[in-house]
Design a protein around this motif. Structure first.
Motif, PDB file in Angstrom:
ATOM      1  N   THR A  65       0.436  -1.233   0.184  1.00 27.55           N
ATOM      2  CA  THR A  65       0.391  -0.160  -0.125  1.00 27.55           C
ATOM      3  C   THR A  65       0.614   1.390  -0.044  1.00 27.55           C
ATOM      4  O   THR A  65       0.351   2.685  -0.622  1.00 27.55           O
ATOM      5  CB  THR A  65      -0.625  -0.188   1.012  1.00 27.55           C
ATOM      6  OG1 THR A  65      -1.777  -1.167   0.924  1.00 27.55           O
ATOM      7  CG2 THR A  65      -1.884   1.201   1.311  1.00 27.55           C
ATOM      8  N   ILE A  66       2.155   1.560   1.043  1.00 24.69           N
ATOM      9  CA  ILE A  66       3.021   2.232   1.245  1.00 24.69           C
ATOM     10  C   ILE A  66       3.348   2.480   0.070  1.00 24.69           C
ATOM     11  O   ILE A  66       3.536   3.967  -1.185  1.00 24.69           O
ATOM     12  CB  ILE A  66       3.481   2.033   2.189  1.00 24.69           C
ATOM     13  CG1 ILE A  66       2.509   2.394   3.440  1.00 24.69           C
ATOM     14  CG2 ILE A  66       4.223   3.703   2.212  1.00 24.69           C
ATOM     15  CD1 ILE A  66       3.383   2.391   5.187  1.00 24.69           C
ATOM     16  N   ALA A  67       4.488   1.675  -0.688  1.00 25.12           N
ATOM     17  CA  ALA A  67       4.761   1.837  -1.899  1.00 25.12           C
ATOM     18  C   ALA A  67       4.481   1.865  -2.840  1.00 25.12           C
ATOM     19  O   ALA A  67       4.767   2.944  -3.374  1.00 25.12           O
ATOM     20  CB  ALA A  67       6.070   0.297  -1.726  1.00 25.12           C
ATOM     21  N   ASP A  68       3.273   1.563  -3.276  1.00 21.41           N
ATOM     22  CA  ASP A  68       2.382   2.089  -4.621  1.00 21.41           C
ATOM     23  C   ASP A  68       2.040   3.326  -3.983  1.00 21.41           C
ATOM     24  O   ASP A  68       1.447   3.711  -5.410  1.00 21.41           O
ATOM     25  CB  ASP A  68       0.918   0.945  -4.551  1.00 21.41           C
ATOM     26  CG  ASP A  68       1.323  -0.598  -4.819  1.00 21.41           C
ATOM     27  OD1 ASP A  68       3.017  -0.522  -5.372  1.00 21.41           O
ATOM     28  OD2 ASP A  68       0.741  -1.383  -4.654  1.00 21.41           O
ATOM     29  N   ALA A  69       1.439   3.512  -3.342  1.00 21.54           N
ATOM     30  CA  ALA A  69       1.028   5.248  -2.925  1.00 21.54           C
ATOM     31  C   ALA A  69       2.276   5.970  -3.531  1.00 21.54           C
ATOM     32  O   ALA A  69       2.084   7.210  -3.871  1.00 21.54           O
ATOM     33  CB  ALA A  69       0.818   5.695  -2.042  1.00 21.54           C
ATOM     34  N   VAL A  70       3.093   6.108  -3.194  1.00 16.78           N
ATOM     35  CA  VAL A  70       4.484   6.802  -3.362  1.00 16.78           C
ATOM     36  C   VAL A  70       5.119   6.874  -4.655  1.00 16.78           C
ATOM     37  O   VAL A  70       5.298   7.360  -5.648  1.00 16.78           O
ATOM     38  CB  VAL A  70       5.991   5.975  -2.592  1.00 16.78           C
ATOM     39  CG1 VAL A  70       7.492   6.939  -3.094  1.00 16.78           C
ATOM     40  CG2 VAL A  70       5.853   6.499  -1.030  1.00 16.78           C
ATOM     41  N   ARG A  88       9.813  15.954   0.751  1.00 10.92           N
ATOM     42  CA  ARG A  88       8.210  14.817   0.654  1.00 10.92           C
ATOM     43  C   ARG A  88       7.722  14.255   1.167  1.00 10.92           C
ATOM     44  O   ARG A  88       6.584  13.798   1.542  1.00 10.92           O
ATOM     45  CB  ARG A  88       8.131  15.300  -0.943  1.00 10.92           C
ATOM     46  CG  ARG A  88       8.696  16.774  -1.509  1.00 10.92           C
ATOM     47  CD  ARG A  88       8.365  16.731  -2.991  1.00 10.92           C
ATOM     48  NE  ARG A  88       6.856  16.556  -4.308  1.00 10.92           N
ATOM     49  CZ  ARG A  88       6.452  16.928  -3.858  1.00 10.92           C
ATOM     50  NH1 ARG A  88       6.902  18.589  -3.378  1.00 10.92           N
ATOM     51  NH2 ARG A  88       5.172  17.260  -4.881  1.00 10.92           N
ATOM     52  N   LEU A  89       8.362  13.089   1.191  1.00  9.18           N
ATOM     53  CA  LEU A  89       7.343  12.365   1.703  1.00  9.18           C
ATOM     54  C   LEU A  89       7.960  11.076   3.580  1.00  9.18           C
ATOM     55  O   LEU A  89       6.853  10.561   3.821  1.00  9.18           O
ATOM     56  CB  LEU A  89       8.271  10.478   1.025  1.00  9.18           C
ATOM     57  CG  LEU A  89       8.061  10.500  -0.638  1.00  9.18           C
ATOM     58  CD1 LEU A  89       8.498   9.348  -0.778  1.00  9.18           C
ATOM     59  CD2 LEU A  89       6.858  10.285  -1.172  1.00  9.18           C
ATOM     60  N   ARG A  94       5.873   7.473   9.282  1.00  7.36           N
ATOM     61  CA  ARG A  94       6.055   6.240  10.304  1.00  7.36           C
ATOM     62  C   ARG A  94       4.874   6.739  11.381  1.00  7.36           C
ATOM     63  O   ARG A  94       4.743   5.109  10.821  1.00  7.36           O
ATOM     64  CB  ARG A  94       7.044   6.867  11.240  1.00  7.36           C
ATOM     65  CG  ARG A  94       7.492   6.438  12.651  1.00  7.36           C
ATOM     66  CD  ARG A  94       8.011   6.893  13.759  1.00  7.36           C
ATOM     67  NE  ARG A  94       8.732   8.418  13.857  1.00  7.36           N
ATOM     68  CZ  ARG A  94       9.554   8.651  14.431  1.00  7.36           C
ATOM     69  NH1 ARG A  94       9.099   8.244  15.420  1.00  7.36           N
ATOM     70  NH2 ARG A  94       9.812   9.916  14.118  1.00  7.36           N
ATOM     71  N   THR A  95       3.747   7.270  10.786  1.00  9.65           N
ATOM     72  CA  THR A  95       2.229   7.480  11.181  1.00  9.65           C
ATOM     73  C   THR A  95       1.810   5.920  10.248  1.00  9.65           C
ATOM     74  O   THR A  95       1.104   4.693  11.031  1.00  9.65           O
ATOM     75  CB  THR A  95       1.781   8.475  11.129  1.00  9.65           C
ATOM     76  OG1 THR A  95       2.148   9.093  12.270  1.00  9.65           O
ATOM     77  CG2 THR A  95       0.378   7.858  11.858  1.00  9.65           C
ATOM     78  N   ARG A  96       2.287   6.433   9.121  1.00 19.09           N
ATOM     79  CA  ARG A  96       1.588   4.771   8.859  1.00 19.09           C
ATOM     80  C   ARG A  96       1.617   4.058   8.480  1.00 19.09           C
ATOM     81  O   ARG A  96       1.272   2.379   8.308  1.00 19.09           O
ATOM     82  CB  ARG A  96       1.778   5.704   6.762  1.00 19.09           C
ATOM     83  CG  ARG A  96       0.648   6.744   6.634  1.00 19.09           C
ATOM     84  CD  ARG A  96       1.338   7.746   4.877  1.00 19.09           C
ATOM     85  NE  ARG A  96       0.226   6.339   4.586  1.00 19.09           N
ATOM     86  CZ  ARG A  96       0.841   6.537   2.821  1.00 19.09           C
ATOM     87  NH1 ARG A  96       2.280   7.688   2.438  1.00 19.09           N
ATOM     88  NH2 ARG A  96       0.304   5.498   1.975  1.00 19.09           N
ATOM     89  N   VAL A  97       2.919   3.692   8.515  1.00 19.10           N
ATOM     90  CA  VAL A  97       4.094   2.320   8.893  1.00 19.10           C
ATOM     91  C   VAL A  97       3.835   1.466   9.551  1.00 19.10           C
ATOM     92  O   VAL A  97       3.357   0.083  10.089  1.00 19.10           O
ATOM     93  CB  VAL A  97       5.712   2.565   8.873  1.00 19.10           C
ATOM     94  CG1 VAL A  97       6.358   1.127   9.193  1.00 19.10           C
ATOM     95  CG2 VAL A  97       5.583   3.229   7.028  1.00 19.10           C
ATOM     96  N   LEU A  98       3.570   2.870  11.218  1.00 16.81           N
ATOM     97  CA  LEU A  98       3.344   2.022  12.628  1.00 16.81           C
ATOM     98  C   LEU A  98       1.822   1.662  12.739  1.00 16.81           C
ATOM     99  O   LEU A  98       1.118   0.334  13.457  1.00 16.81           O
ATOM    100  CB  LEU A  98       3.050   2.967  13.442  1.00 16.81           C
ATOM    101  CG  LEU A  98       4.580   3.230  14.126  1.00 16.81           C
ATOM    102  CD1 LEU A  98       4.751   4.237  15.258  1.00 16.81           C
ATOM    103  CD2 LEU A  98       5.571   1.885  14.704  1.00 16.81           C
TER     104      LEU A  98
END
Length: 227
Positions: A65-70, A88-89, A94-98
């Motif tokens: 999810t995070i990698a695809d958003a980036v 920018r990233l 950190r909140t999203r990864v947590l």
């Protein structure tokens, strides 16, 4: 065990298992995690470093999810330098990864209300298996002459660039050797300009992304404080 994203590996190393609190430089961790997402995309051929900029080479989603958003953000924005993308990233990453780690039961969110209205969150480890695997890989890389794989070599370089070596939790008598080994891995991978790209232990396309991001992290953190 299925590997987890490099950004998650950095976070698990940085957070104390029992207290659930981040150790070391928070800015270093945030910059390192932003770089880690970009490196993961480089490892699967989605981004490359070209003429001073990070450019998307393939827009196919990778399934994270995070990698695809980036990846979508990189593809939709004008070209930026590695240093610009880190800034920018890194915000809220950190909140999203947590949140992802909590959802999968790797860490748990302990919400401690203080003074009746101040919420303090801690994230102690709930599933040790991921961090054990990460530390085992790093131990092998730092204590033997075995050539690490690309991801482990990149992780070693991120730990050094983000000044996260204390997260290795090594005894004082092993810390200096580990530091030298981190530098040797970085050089052998071409990340420090110490190896011919054709002889690098990683692909040149990956090495270019890692070395530019590592330099950008070091520049953002400034000169290290002298003890």
């Amino acid at each position: 065990m299925t590997s987890i994203p490099l950004a998650e590996e950095l976070l698990l190393l940085a957070y104390d298992d029992q207290t659930g609190k981040a150790t070391g430089s928070r800015i270093g961790l945030d910059l390192g995690m932003a770089a880690a997402v970009l490196i993961d995309l480089a490892l699967v051929g989605r981004v490359a470093y070209v003429d001073g900029y990070l450019q998307v080479k393939d827009t196919t989603p990778v399934g994270d999810t995070i990698a695809d958003a980036v990846l979508t953000k990189l593809a939709g924005d004008p070209p930026h330098t590695p240093a610009q993308w880190l800034q920018r990233l890194r915000h809220r990453l950190r909140t999203r990864v947590l949140e992802d780690l909590c959802a999968r039961g790797v860490v748990k969110d302990v919400d401690e209300t203080q003074l009746e209205f101040i919420h303090v969150h801690r994230y102690p480890t709930a599933d040790q298996s991921y961090e054990v695997e990460i530390r085992n890989r790093l131990t092998e890389a730092l204590t033997t002459d075995k050539v690490p794989d690309e991801r482990t070599a990149a992780l070693c370089t991120l730990l050094s660039a983000a000044r996260m070596e204390p997260a290795l939790k090594l005894p004082a008598d092993q810390a200096e050797h580990a530091h030298r080994r981190l530098e040797a891995i970085s050089a052998g991978a071409g990340f420090a300009g110490g190896a011919n790209m054709e002889d690098s232990i990683v692909r040149p396309s990956v090495a270019l992304v890692v070395i530019t991001l590592g330099k950008a992290i070091s520049a953002a953190l400034g000169a290290p404080k002298v003890a």
